[in-house]
Design an enzyme around this catalytic site. Sequence first.
Site, PDB file in Angstrom:
ATOM      1  N   LYS A   1      52.348  -1.059   5.549  1.00  0.00           N
ATOM      2  CA  LYS A   1      52.414  -2.436   4.928  1.00  0.00           C
ATOM      3  C   LYS A   1      53.312  -2.288   4.192  1.00  0.00           C
ATOM      4  CE  LYS A   1      49.227  -5.453   7.239  1.00  0.00           C
ATOM      5  NZ  LYS A   1      47.846  -5.460   7.011  1.00  0.00           N
TER       6      LYS A   1
ATOM      7  N   HIS B   1      54.854  -4.043  -1.303  1.00  0.00           N
ATOM      8  CA  HIS B   1      55.723  -5.890  -2.342  1.00  0.00           C
ATOM      9  C   HIS B   1      55.412  -5.336  -3.624  1.00  0.00           C
ATOM     10  CE1 HIS B   1      51.551  -7.344  -2.100  1.00  0.00           C
ATOM     11  NE2 HIS B   1      52.043  -6.986  -0.862  1.00  0.00           N
TER      12      HIS B   1
ATOM     13  N   HIS C   1      51.921  -5.223  -5.427  1.00  0.00           N
ATOM     14  CA  HIS C   1      51.910  -3.365  -6.038  1.00  0.00           C
ATOM     15  C   HIS C   1      51.917  -3.579  -6.774  1.00  0.00           C
ATOM     16  CE1 HIS C   1      50.675  -3.436  -1.456  1.00  0.00           C
ATOM     17  NE2 HIS C   1      49.354  -3.111  -2.224  1.00  0.00           N
TER      18      HIS C   1
END
Length: 564
Positions: free
Chosen positions: A125, A128, A131
């Site tokens: 994932k 982004h 985070h």
Amino acid sequence: MDYKKLLARAIGEKTGSSSTEIEGWIETPPDPKMGDYAFPCFRLAKTLKKAPPLIANELYSTVKLPDCFSKMQTAGGYLNFFVEPSALARDVLARVFSEGESFASSGEGRGKTVCVEFSSINIAKPFHIGHLSSTVIGNSLSRIYKHLGYNTVRINHLGDWGTQFGKLIVAYQKWGDKETVEKGSIRALLDLYVRFHKEAEENESLNDEARAWFRKIEDNDPAAMELFNWFKELTLKEDGRVYEMLGVEFDSYAGESFYSDKMGAVVDELREKNLLIQDKGAQIVDLAPYDMPPCIILRSDGATLYATRDLAAAIYRKKTYDFYKSLYVVAYQQNLHFRQFFKVLELMGHEWVKDCEHVNFGMVSMEEGTLSSREGKVVFLEEVLNASVEKTLEIMKEKSPDLEDKLTAARQVGVGAVIWGALYNSRIKDIVFSWDKVLNFDGETGPYAQYTYARCCSVLRKAGEFDAGSIDYSALTDTESQALLKAIGALPDTVREAASRNEPYLVSRAVIAICSAFNKFYYENRIMDEDPSVRNARLALTDAVRTAVKTGLYLVGLEAPEQM
Ligand code: ARG
């Protein structure tokens, strides 16, 4: 520089209260004209059975003022104290020069371990901007605790477990190929994942296939593990670039999968302690008495859950590190999850759960709108960082055309600006990320702090040597120098408070306070004064600013460019 301690002792002698207690009561007056410290006498009203103004008057005539103070004053129920200006200059500079870049450090944490779990990205994932906060708050806290002498363990609790990895394998086998995935990395994996969900809407059986593949991962099947590990490797390689840019390192990448063989023991323990109950085939811990939904431990098909892994991880960390504190830097969306599994640990009788803390933080959105990976509108943090470096480079080309290594400085400042953007407010605040805000060189930003540092370096470079051994402290008693000395002198207490509240922004603000005090000092006073002793004292103060700002920047995770 332990003015509070000295005062507390002097007051304690005359009142019979313990000086530690008194130290905790001493305040900093809101207006420096009222003094540097104030003792609120109402604290003693009960024991002394007197009105606060009366106590203030009595203390005024009995307390023996310590040497480094110039005067004391009563103001209603308060007793105010003024530090002698040249003593302040002497004490602050002496501490900075003797500690150097470990200024504001201490040994209070010696022998104690703090686990800081942060970043905790998900495999396959995107890393982004959501985070970002976890990563920079956790990094800063780790540095702050280390500075205070704690042994720190930086843990990246990778999201690397769950049926989504079964889905990914199915999607890869049906629609993927090695080359595309090698090249596209996380983006390619994300495409496969999105495609899986689309196709599964039409074709239910894909979900069964995915579950079967995840089972194989659980059973350590070699074919399944090969793909699973490959996805992990690709993700960590790509995200490693972001960590490198941010200057962030970890001691442990033990993520969710690490606990797959440690959950059986947790389930057994819960069962032995009579905490597990059956609920529609699932095994849960009932938390209704605590006004919370149940904590699900095993699904009806026997699969473990996110909470089960967190229980195993908490117990493992206690056993392995025997922590004094265990922090979880995770968004506030997970507040309930943390309350639930902390409660379960408590019910299990693990009294050390009192040392576990969910260090939560608010949401980050881009000015254009909230980011979300589900709608495909993902913004990768790496892109944000690169864009910031590029924009900074443009600004530098315009503002400092002669700067030699613009790219290095632009990297330090561009990355620093983004980090600072996430650390300048109390954690819990939601952040709207805007370029104008983070890249404003005059605002209360990272670039402004770095610019001040570079300015100190430049002043010192041009001035050549100064003599730290013979400073005329009386040359630093003007208003601006005193304000600056106080701002520097406040850093050690701020660092301690930042740790006790797990709030890095306190350090960012303290750095800004030093920088703006320095800039005022710089405009009001000629550093290169004709009088050599004044010049020497002002250079010494500038050098102390340089050190304090560098330390502060380091503690919030920023680099300090010497030229920009
Ligand atoms: N990987 C999760 C996420 O990105 C965060 C993990 C938080 N840590 C934990 N111990 N539950 O949302």
